[in-house]
Motif scaffolding. Sequence first.
Motif, PDB file in Angstrom:
ATOM      1  N   ASP A  31       0.844  -1.201   0.000  1.00  0.00           N
ATOM      2  CA  ASP A  31       0.000   0.000   0.000  1.00  0.00           C
ATOM      3  C   ASP A  31       0.877   1.246   0.000  1.00  0.00           C
ATOM      4  N   PRO A  32       0.790   2.083  -1.030  1.00  0.00           N
ATOM      5  CA  PRO A  32       1.633   3.285  -1.086  1.00  0.00           C
ATOM      6  C   PRO A  32       1.345   4.287   0.019  1.00  0.00           C
ATOM      7  N   LEU A  33       0.213   4.166   0.700  1.00  0.00           N
ATOM      8  CA  LEU A  33      -0.117   5.088   1.791  1.00  0.00           C
ATOM      9  C   LEU A  33       0.354   4.599   3.156  1.00  0.00           C
ATOM     10  N   THR A  34       1.001   3.443   3.185  1.00  0.00           N
ATOM     11  CA  THR A  34       1.434   2.879   4.464  1.00  0.00           C
ATOM     12  C   THR A  34       2.445   3.786   5.170  1.00  0.00           C
ATOM     13  N   VAL A  35       2.178   4.060   6.423  1.00  0.00           N
ATOM     14  CA  VAL A  35       3.110   4.820   7.269  1.00  0.00           C
ATOM     15  C   VAL A  35       3.358   3.990   8.521  1.00  0.00           C
ATOM     16  N   THR A  36       4.616   3.714   8.824  1.00  0.00           N
ATOM     17  CA  THR A  36       4.964   3.009  10.059  1.00  0.00           C
ATOM     18  C   THR A  36       5.848   3.906  10.908  1.00  0.00           C
ATOM     19  N   VAL A  37       5.620   3.856  12.199  1.00  0.00           N
ATOM     20  CA  VAL A  37       6.348   4.718  13.127  1.00  0.00           C
ATOM     21  C   VAL A  37       6.918   3.872  14.255  1.00  0.00           C
ATOM     22  N   LYS A  38       8.216   4.054  14.524  1.00  0.00           N
ATOM     23  CA  LYS A  38       8.856   3.364  15.638  1.00  0.00           C
ATOM     24  C   LYS A  38       9.616   4.359  16.489  1.00  0.00           C
ATOM     25  N   SER A  39       9.621   4.079  17.779  1.00  0.00           N
ATOM     26  CA  SER A  39      10.379   4.895  18.714  1.00  0.00           C
ATOM     27  C   SER A  39      11.002   3.972  19.750  1.00  0.00           C
ATOM     28  N   GLY A  40      12.310   4.081  19.920  1.00  0.00           N
ATOM     29  CA  GLY A  40      12.992   3.217  20.861  1.00  0.00           C
ATOM     30  C   GLY A  40      12.885   1.755  20.501  1.00  0.00           C
ATOM     31  N   GLY A  41      12.765   1.471  19.224  1.00  0.00           N
ATOM     32  CA  GLY A  41      12.657   0.089  18.766  1.00  0.00           C
ATOM     33  C   GLY A  41      11.261  -0.482  18.866  1.00  0.00           C
ATOM     34  N   ARG A  42      10.297   0.313  19.337  1.00  0.00           N
ATOM     35  CA  ARG A  42       8.930  -0.162  19.507  1.00  0.00           C
ATOM     36  C   ARG A  42       8.009   0.487  18.480  1.00  0.00           C
ATOM     37  N   MET A  43       7.085  -0.296  17.965  1.00  0.00           N
ATOM     38  CA  MET A  43       6.122   0.200  17.003  1.00  0.00           C
ATOM     39  C   MET A  43       5.090   1.081  17.692  1.00  0.00           C
ATOM     40  N   ILE A  44       4.820   2.233  17.107  1.00  0.00           N
ATOM     41  CA  ILE A  44       3.771   3.124  17.590  1.00  0.00           C
ATOM     42  C   ILE A  44       2.544   2.924  16.695  1.00  0.00           C
ATOM     43  N   LEU A  45       1.426   2.603  17.300  1.00  0.00           N
ATOM     44  CA  LEU A  45       0.216   2.389  16.525  1.00  0.00           C
ATOM     45  C   LEU A  45      -0.327   3.723  16.025  1.00  0.00           C
ATOM     46  N   VAL A  46      -0.525   3.805  14.707  1.00  0.00           N
ATOM     47  CA  VAL A  46      -1.083   5.013  14.105  1.00  0.00           C
ATOM     48  C   VAL A  46      -2.292   4.612  13.257  1.00  0.00           C
ATOM     49  N   PRO A  47      -3.245   5.518  13.071  1.00  0.00           N
ATOM     50  CA  PRO A  47      -4.408   5.194  12.243  1.00  0.00           C
ATOM     51  C   PRO A  47      -3.984   4.867  10.809  1.00  0.00           C
ATOM     52  N   LYS A  48      -4.685   3.934  10.185  1.00  0.00           N
ATOM     53  CA  LYS A  48      -4.399   3.614   8.793  1.00  0.00           C
ATOM     54  C   LYS A  48      -4.861   4.773   7.921  1.00  0.00           C
ATOM     55  N   PRO A  49      -3.956   5.368   7.147  1.00  0.00           N
ATOM     56  CA  PRO A  49      -4.345   6.515   6.320  1.00  0.00           C
ATOM     57  C   PRO A  49      -5.345   6.116   5.241  1.00  0.00           C
ATOM     58  N   ALA A  50      -6.344   6.957   5.048  1.00  0.00           N
ATOM     59  CA  ALA A  50      -7.335   6.724   3.997  1.00  0.00           C
ATOM     60  C   ALA A  50      -7.078   7.619   2.793  1.00  0.00           C
ATOM     61  N   SER A  51      -6.146   8.544   2.939  1.00  0.00           N
ATOM     62  CA  SER A  51      -5.848   9.483   1.859  1.00  0.00           C
ATOM     63  C   SER A  51      -4.411   9.967   1.986  1.00  0.00           C
ATOM     64  N   VAL A  52      -3.952  10.645   0.951  1.00  0.00           N
ATOM     65  CA  VAL A  52      -2.608  11.236   0.982  1.00  0.00           C
ATOM     66  C   VAL A  52      -2.506  12.229   2.136  1.00  0.00           C
ATOM     67  N   GLU A  53      -3.557  13.004   2.337  1.00  0.00           N
ATOM     68  CA  GLU A  53      -3.560  14.000   3.411  1.00  0.00           C
ATOM     69  C   GLU A  53      -3.412  13.340   4.780  1.00  0.00           C
ATOM     70  N   ASP A  54      -4.134  12.241   4.980  1.00  0.00           N
ATOM     71  CA  ASP A  54      -4.030  11.519   6.249  1.00  0.00           C
ATOM     72  C   ASP A  54      -2.606  11.008   6.473  1.00  0.00           C
ATOM     73  N   ALA A  55      -2.034  10.424   5.422  1.00  0.00           N
ATOM     74  CA  ALA A  55      -0.679   9.867   5.527  1.00  0.00           C
ATOM     75  C   ALA A  55       0.330  10.955   5.856  1.00  0.00           C
ATOM     76  N   MET A  56       0.229  12.092   5.173  1.00  0.00           N
ATOM     77  CA  MET A  56       1.196  13.166   5.395  1.00  0.00           C
ATOM     78  C   MET A  56       1.028  13.800   6.771  1.00  0.00           C
ATOM     79  N   ALA A  57      -0.187  13.814   7.288  1.00  0.00           N
ATOM     80  CA  ALA A  57      -0.401  14.355   8.631  1.00  0.00           C
ATOM     81  C   ALA A  57       0.340  13.503   9.657  1.00  0.00           C
ATOM     82  N   ILE A  58       0.299  12.190   9.483  1.00  0.00           N
ATOM     83  CA  ILE A  58       1.015  11.296  10.399  1.00  0.00           C
ATOM     84  C   ILE A  58       2.521  11.480  10.258  1.00  0.00           C
ATOM     85  N   VAL A  59       2.988  11.557   9.013  1.00  0.00           N
ATOM     86  CA  VAL A  59       4.419  11.726   8.761  1.00  0.00           C
ATOM     87  C   VAL A  59       4.922  13.003   9.429  1.00  0.00           C
TER      88      VAL A  59
END
Length: 207
Positions: A31-59
């Motif tokens: 999925d080109p909209l996939t955004v994954t976030v990790k901090s201290g080696g741990r995955m941070i749960l983020v909402p699944k983006p439904a649009s480019v705007e959603d993805a960029m807001a998380i980024v």
Amino acid sequence: MLDAALIKECADPFVKPAIVEQFVRAAGSADPLTVTVKSGGRMILVPKPASVEDAMAIVRQYAGHAVVRVGLTQLPAGVGVTKPADLKPDLVDACQNLRIGTAMFAKVLRIVAKWYGNPTGEDVFQQMFEDAVYAWKTGEFEGVSIFHAEDPGRAITTQKKPQAADTAEAATVDAEAPMQTEVESLDEKKIGAAEMRVDLSRIGAQP
């Protein structure tokens, strides 16, 4: 599986389609909209983006404070920018993400190949590929930030008998570093591998 037309149009031209496909399968996302976030080696749960705007807001929310990966290649966010506000939607555009990501992965492969002594045999290439994928995921190779490391600009080949057309002098590809140093702990280093016979001797070659 990546669309062959997308690979042809958008991937770095010096990376063969077979390795582009295996790279995305091993380290990327469908999925080109996939955004994954990790901090201290741990995955941070983020909402699944439904649009480019959603993805960029998380980024933009996490870039600079955590390890943020985006798009098909799970490209490290922050390439070529100095502040989150400058991050562009190109990061989650399938074509642009594939173009930038494969060019950066080609650099990673060259660094790993140099450490191995730039071997040319097919038997060692798969191990180099696995190490390159691991370095891409962790952001580190042999204790050095892989995205900040200098590109050795050396050609890589898996052909036993390199052809004359593939002996052009290699040149460094300019791949800018991400905003954050990415060192993540992984439980497993071994990446699932599929048998391949690809020619990477033109990676980094000047046209």
